[in-house]
Design a protein around this motif. Sequence first.
Motif, PDB file in Angstrom:
ATOM      1  N   ASN A  24      10.746  -4.833  11.783  1.00  0.00           N
ATOM      2  CA  ASN A  24       9.800  -3.807  11.279  1.00  0.00           C
ATOM      3  C   ASN A  24       9.251  -4.000   9.861  1.00  0.00           C
ATOM      4  O   ASN A  24       8.660  -3.079   9.311  1.00  0.00           O
ATOM      5  N   LYS A  32       6.257  -8.555  10.383  1.00  0.00           N
ATOM      6  CA  LYS A  32       6.115  -9.982  10.714  1.00  0.00           C
ATOM      7  C   LYS A  32       4.980 -10.212  11.714  1.00  0.00           C
ATOM      8  O   LYS A  32       4.127 -11.071  11.509  1.00  0.00           O
ATOM      9  N   SER A  33       4.983  -9.429  12.815  1.00  0.00           N
ATOM     10  CA  SER A  33       3.942  -9.623  13.841  1.00  0.00           C
ATOM     11  C   SER A  33       2.569  -9.276  13.291  1.00  0.00           C
ATOM     12  O   SER A  33       1.587  -9.973  13.574  1.00  0.00           O
ATOM     13  N   THR A  34       2.512  -8.206  12.523  1.00  0.00           N
ATOM     14  CA  THR A  34       1.237  -7.797  11.925  1.00  0.00           C
ATOM     15  C   THR A  34       0.669  -8.933  11.081  1.00  0.00           C
ATOM     16  O   THR A  34      -0.516  -9.249  11.163  1.00  0.00           O
ATOM     17  N   ASP A  81       0.818  -1.218   0.000  1.00  0.00           N
ATOM     18  CA  ASP A  81       0.000   0.000   0.000  1.00  0.00           C
ATOM     19  C   ASP A  81       0.848   1.264   0.000  1.00  0.00           C
ATOM     20  O   ASP A  81       0.364   2.333  -0.340  1.00  0.00           O
TER      21      ASP A  81
END
Length: 291
Positions: free
Chosen positions: A130, A133-135, A61
């Motif tokens: 950043n 990965k967690s998202t 995006d």
Amino acid sequence: MTIQWFPGHMAKARREVTEQLKMVDCVFELLDARIPYSSSNPMISDIIKDKPRVVLLNKMDMADPGETKKWLQHFEAEGVYPVMLDAKNGKNLNMVVKAAEAVTKEKFERLAAKGLRPRAIRAMIVGIPNVGKSTLINRLAKKSIAKTGNTPGVTKKQQWIKVGKTLELLDTPGILWPKFEDQVVGKKLSLTGAIKDSIIHLDEVAIYGLEFIQQYELETLNKHYNIQVEADSPYIDIFDAIGMSRGMKNKGNEIDYESVVELVVREIRNAKVGRYTFDRVKELESTDEAE
Ligand code: G4P
């Protein structure tokens, strides 16, 4: 989160990822679509070896759509399965599962031929800090997985997250170190927020970003900041114009360059000025040819 990478940490991160790799059928290598080259770990191929790999170009995006298309073609030509992704808004998540099925197809056919019962594909995510990965794990898990353990050296019990019927994902991503090879890569990593408190001065990061947009999208630059600079204006004139336009002056009525630098870096990081891809496939391919 900022991680100080010392050689010991890199060795440990590599060891941990190598251990986790033994448990999976395929790897999702998460990259920032704005810098697919600069956001990859320098030893990734060495670490993953011949384990089936899917490249996920995340934050699509915020990247230039035309350039993302070229990167997808580039990876395909290299024999790597690429998927463009927006983990934050959950775009193209189904393609992640499809990609895992595609790259492990042969292995599972082999297993079936040997008479083994079908089972879910096991996968893990690796990438530098950043990149999202967690998202992505949280999106695929459809819930929030605690971020504990998302630090090299902090271990916790690993669990498998079911993603639909065909995929199981390790809930802890493999965190690898970024490239430190040159100043330009460092500036790109900082400009996209991959490294936040960088050893590189923020003013150099802002200059790099402004000059990039000046070169590729001068009109957008002028319009966004309501300024009138030329294609050959020196960066200091751009700083002055932005400072004037945004009323960023200090007590002595001089341009407050520090505030201008912070504004520019923040806005480029968040794609407020436009969607840019700072690594161009063309540049990468021309260096390959020269070697
Ligand atoms: P990591 O585990 O790889 O270290 O990355 P993490 O998921 O923490 O994501 C880092 C930042 O990138 C977060 O923003 C996250 O929201 C953002 N992000 C992840 N994927 C995408 C994406 O596809 N598009 C966009 N635009 N952003 C993405 P943050 O500002 O650090 O946190 P937050 O305020 O969003 O929570």
